[in-house]
Design an enzyme around this catalytic site. Structure first.
Site, PDB file in Angstrom:
ATOM      1  CG  HIS A  86      -1.903  -1.047   1.334  1.00 45.59           C
ATOM      2  ND1 HIS A  86      -1.834  -2.044   2.275  1.00 45.59           N
ATOM      3  CD2 HIS A  86      -3.008  -1.285   0.597  1.00 45.59           C
ATOM      4  CE1 HIS A  86      -2.870  -2.850   2.113  1.00 45.59           C
ATOM      5  NE2 HIS A  86      -3.597  -2.420   1.107  1.00 45.59           N
ATOM      6  N   GLY A  98      -2.846  -2.415  -7.098  1.00 42.94           N
ATOM      7  CA  GLY A  98      -1.689  -3.314  -7.156  1.00 42.94           C
ATOM      8  C   GLY A  98      -1.928  -4.472  -8.120  1.00 42.94           C
ATOM      9  CE  LYS A 103      -1.585  -9.423  -2.468  1.00 39.06           C
ATOM     10  NZ  LYS A 103      -2.729 -10.278  -2.315  1.00 39.06           N
ATOM     11  CB  SER A 139      -3.918  -7.102   4.705  1.00 36.67           C
ATOM     12  OG  SER A 139      -3.762  -5.904   4.002  1.00 36.67           O
TER      13      SER A 139
END
Ligand code: PAF
Length: 258
Positions: free
Chosen positions: A36, A146, A148, A185
């Site tokens: 982030h 992102g 990901k 996270s």
């Protein structure tokens, strides 16, 4: 100095005062990490005003237990955003963003019923719906996502184009630990041993000759694999470790053929 907004009405008042400024936006669910931070830094470098939202969006969780145990670290998140120079942080409640419950939603078409779309029913409609709401209240020039969450990035990019939303979606590279583990996270939910093992997700994606071999490596390392697929020039996988769902992907071009 970062300003924090808890209601949509207060934020919209503030937004009116920002008319004409170049606005960059980073949507998050909090539990912020280096990934982030890299989005906020990129946004800071390219925008006059940096807006971040922190909202754990209930409509994108198909498993209530997953929603319940999603990490919440608001105080640390706000301190990090302040240190990164974010200007405006919006932290709405669910009734603020869904005043009439989950009454209206964005449904992606059947082509998205693969990978995340197939294994997490409701996830992509939940993401698209909340992102549409957030883009409608923030009205940013650019929004940073992102790589990901690659399928999420694709679906959001397509939705913005489809609905003529005047925001440019900026894809940002995955941030990795030294082990190769993608910043997430959910890594906070892993034991130290599982976190070490989790780096095999990246290794298996980059080292195997094909998706079947990736899956075999992950099985051998104790993952419970949901999918390994190749699409859009990427190899993508989702797998559980200690009951924690991890996803990752790499460009096929960068795969080291053995
Ligand atoms: O990637 C995330 O953190 C979430 O899916 C997003 C884009 C903030 C929507 O809730």
């Amino acid at each position: 100095m970062t300003q924090v907004w808890h209601t949509v009405a207060d934020w919209l008042d503030r937004r009116r005062a920002l008319t004409g400024r170049s606005i960059g936006f980073v949507p998050t669910m909090g539990a912020l990490h280096r990934g982030h931070a890299s989005l906020v830094q990129r946004c800071r470098g390219e925008s006059e005003i940096v807006v971040v939202t922190i909202f754990v969006n209930p409509s994108q969780f198909n498993d209530p237990k997953d929603l319940e145990r999603y990490p919440r670290t608001l105080e640390n998140d706000l301190a990090l955003l302040e240190s990164l120079g974010a200007d405006e942080v919006i932290v709405p409640t669910a009734p603020e963003l869904y005043p009439n419950g989950y009454g209206f939603r964005v449904e992606p078409d059947s082509r998205t019923q693969v990978m995340e779309g197939a294994y997490r029913p409701g996830f992509l409609p939940g993401v698209m719906t909340v992102v549409l709401k957030l883009l409608s209240i923030v009205r940013p020039d650019r929004a940073y996502f992102g790589e990901k969450d690659y399928q999420q990035l694709k679906v959001v990019t397509d939705m913005v184009q489809e609905f003529f939303i005047p925001t440019k979606i900026i894809p940002c590279p995955t941030v990795r630990e030294e082990s190769g583990l993608a910043a997430s996270s959910r890594n906070m939910l892993l034991s130290p041993e599982a976190k070490e093992n989790a780096a095999w997700l990246f290794r298996a994606l980059t080292m195997a000759a094909n998706p079947a071999e990736t899956r075999a490596i992950l099985d051998a390392q104790g993952f419970v694999v949901e999918y390994v697929e190749e699409r859009w020039g990427r190899r993508l996988a989702a797998a559980y470790l200690e009951g924690v769902r991890l996803i990752d992907n790499v460009p096929v071009m960068e795969i080291k053929r053995l």
